[in-house]
Design an enzyme around this catalytic site. Structure first.
Site, short mmCIF file in Angstrom:
data_model
loop_
_atom_site.label_atom_id
_atom_site.label_comp_id
_atom_site.label_asym_id
_atom_site.label_seq_id
_atom_site.Cartn_x
_atom_site.Cartn_y
_atom_site.Cartn_z
N LYS A 1 7.14 34.16 -18.80
CA LYS A 1 6.36 32.92 -18.88
C LYS A 1 5.52 32.91 -20.16
CE LYS A 1 2.95 35.40 -16.29
NZ LYS A 1 2.43 35.83 -15.03
N ARG B 1 -4.57 32.44 -4.61
CA ARG B 1 -4.20 31.55 -5.71
C ARG B 1 -2.98 30.74 -5.27
NH1 ARG B 1 -2.58 33.89 -11.63
NH2 ARG B 1 -0.77 34.58 -10.42
N TYR C 1 -19.46 30.63 -42.10
CA TYR C 1 -20.19 29.59 -41.37
C TYR C 1 -21.38 30.17 -40.61
CZ TYR C 1 -16.52 26.03 -41.89
OH TYR C 1 -15.64 25.10 -42.37
N MET D 1 -11.22 28.22 -39.14
CA MET D 1 -9.95 27.70 -38.61
C MET D 1 -8.75 28.37 -39.28
SD MET D 1 -8.47 23.81 -38.57
CE MET D 1 -9.84 23.12 -37.66
C1 LIG Z 1 2.43 37.13 -14.94
C2 LIG Z 1 2.90 37.62 -13.65
C3 LIG Z 1 3.53 38.86 -13.55
C4 LIG Z 1 3.58 39.85 -14.69
O1 LIG Z 1 2.31 40.49 -14.77
P1 LIG Z 1 1.95 41.60 -15.87
O2 LIG Z 1 0.57 42.01 -15.53
O3 LIG Z 1 2.03 40.93 -17.18
O4 LIG Z 1 2.94 42.70 -15.72
C5 LIG Z 1 4.07 39.21 -12.32
N1 LIG Z 1 3.97 38.38 -11.26
C6 LIG Z 1 3.35 37.20 -11.32
C7 LIG Z 1 3.24 36.35 -10.11
C8 LIG Z 1 2.77 36.79 -12.50
O5 LIG Z 1 2.12 35.61 -12.56
#
Ligand SMILES: *Cc1c(COP(=O)(O)O)cnc(C)c1O
Length: 376
Positions: free
Chosen positions: A47, A144, A265, A318
């Site tokens: 992801k 969650r 800045y 930036m």
């Molecule tokens: C992102 C995610 C993972 C991977 O987690 P890492 O800590 O990056 O190994 C596994 N399961 C779910 C549900 C996630 O959201």
């Protein structure tokens, strides 16, 4: 840091910064985690554009290494994985978006059903003769995503459910896997063992990267490593696997600044000595966190060049930031400076910005000249 380094991107002269992404290291990290997961199959979490490194090159490299199952957050990401890996199993972690059941099935994307609302929609779709597979997410303490354990018990009372819904996996997610001693880990494990008993024969998944290191009890059938594959450390203080991502910026100019003057800045940092300041062609528009800047109150992150660290000076702009190269006499205009990589761990830069390597990696901007080692 030499421009002729064969292990670095030969960025076009028009580029201000470059990313070198080592797909060989990516594959070896995945293989190492697959071995660590023992008899469990290692999938890969890809992801967030594969944690910033590029979804398609990552999926191709991991597929070649033997990875058969991918987890993404969104159906859009799933479609891109499907195009790169026609035979892979793909799960959509954010769940079943409204009215997308048939779209998932057509692209052979498996939604990870995480609420009773999604479950009802999927069940209605299947009852109308829709095909396709799905996973069931049971919450074990993170609060969650996922149905409750009580809801899972109710579902399990219906023996034909798994087949009727085309379920291929039941999963949960650990909230504190990166803190091995946290009591929530054992509680989530115990609940997951009860979930497994509810759905005999259905493959089970619990562990992310850090979860794999909690021991064999946590492995179940499929592990879902993410950050470890990308070379990020998954537990504070534990060395990461091989470095996958090297981010570098060019020195735009070098200036001599007298003691007592400020840089950048807000005049946030005052120089304690006459200093050689190198201005780098990277800023927060490239995803380099502004919070990693340095002030008189709080030192910021450091960079690395010519074998030595060089600290940030003042705020991150930036498109630019300043580093102190007073102690790096070799530094020249046009040199490449490592922002993070093998010599400047991404976790250290992230910590200086008050965040974690996950956020720094997934923030990598579009302005880097990207170069993949080991064939995309
Ligand atoms: C992102 C995610 C993972 C991977 O987690 P890492 O800590 O990056 O190994 C596994 N399961 C779910 C549900 C996630 O959201």
């Amino acid at each position: 840091m030499e421009q002729s380094d064969p292990n670095r991107a030969q960025a076009p002269v028009t580029a201000g910064n470059r990313l070198t992404i080592d797909l060989g290291a990516l594959s070896r990290n995945w293989l190492a985690l697959d071995a660590l997961a023992g008899a469990a199959e290692a999938a890969a979490a890809v992801k967030g554009n594969a944690y910033g490194i590029g979804l398609v090159p990552a999926v191709r490299a991991l597929s070649r290494a033997g990875c058969r199952t991918f987890f993404v957050a969104l159906p859009d990401e799933g479609l891109r994985v499907r195009a790169a890996a026609p035979d892979a199993t793909i799960y959509i972690l954010n769940g079943l978006a409204s009215n997308l059941s048939s779209m998932h099935a057509e692209a052979r994307l498996r939604p990870v059903i995480g609420s009773t609302g999604e479950l009802d929609e999927w069940a209605a779709y299947r009852a109308r003769g829709g095909d396709g597979n799905a996973a069931l997410h049971v919450d074990t303490g993170m609060n969650r995503l996922g149905i409750t354990f009580a809801e899972a018990q109710e579902l399990a009372a219906d023996p034909g459910l798994v087949e009727r819904l085309g379920l291929t996996l039941v999963m949960s997610h650990l909230a504190c896997a990166d803190t091995p001693a946290h009591p929530l880990n054992a509680r989530q494990l115990a609940t997951m063992q009860n979930v497994r008993a509810l759905f005999p024969g259905l493959p089970v998944s619990l562990a992310n990267t850090a979860g794999i290191t909690l021991g064999p009890d946590y492995h179940f059938d499929i592990a879902r490593p993410g950050i470890g594959i990308y070379g990020g450390p998954y537990i504070e203080g534990i060395a990461p696997l091989e470095t996958v991502v090297t981010a570098e910026a060019r020195i735009v100019q070098i200036r001599n600044v007298p003691a007592g003057q400020t840089v950048g800045y807000g005049a946030a940092q005052t120089l304690a000595r006459p200093s050689r300041i190198a201005i780098l062609s990277t800023g927060y528009a490239d995803g380099y966190h502004r919070a990693a800047g340095s002030t008189d109150q709080r030192p910021g992150a450091a960079t690395f060049l010519h074998g030595r660290p060089a600290p940030l000076v003042g705020r991150v702009s930036m498109d630019l930031m300043a580093i102190d190269v007073t102690d790096v006499p070799e530094a020249r205009r046009g040199d490449w400076v490592e922002l993070f990589g093998a010599n400047m761990p991404v976790a250290e830069v992230a910590a200086a910005a008050g965040t974690i390597s996950y956020e720094l990696l997934t923030s990598l901007g579009a302005r880097y000249a990207r170069h993949y080692l080991g064939d995309a």
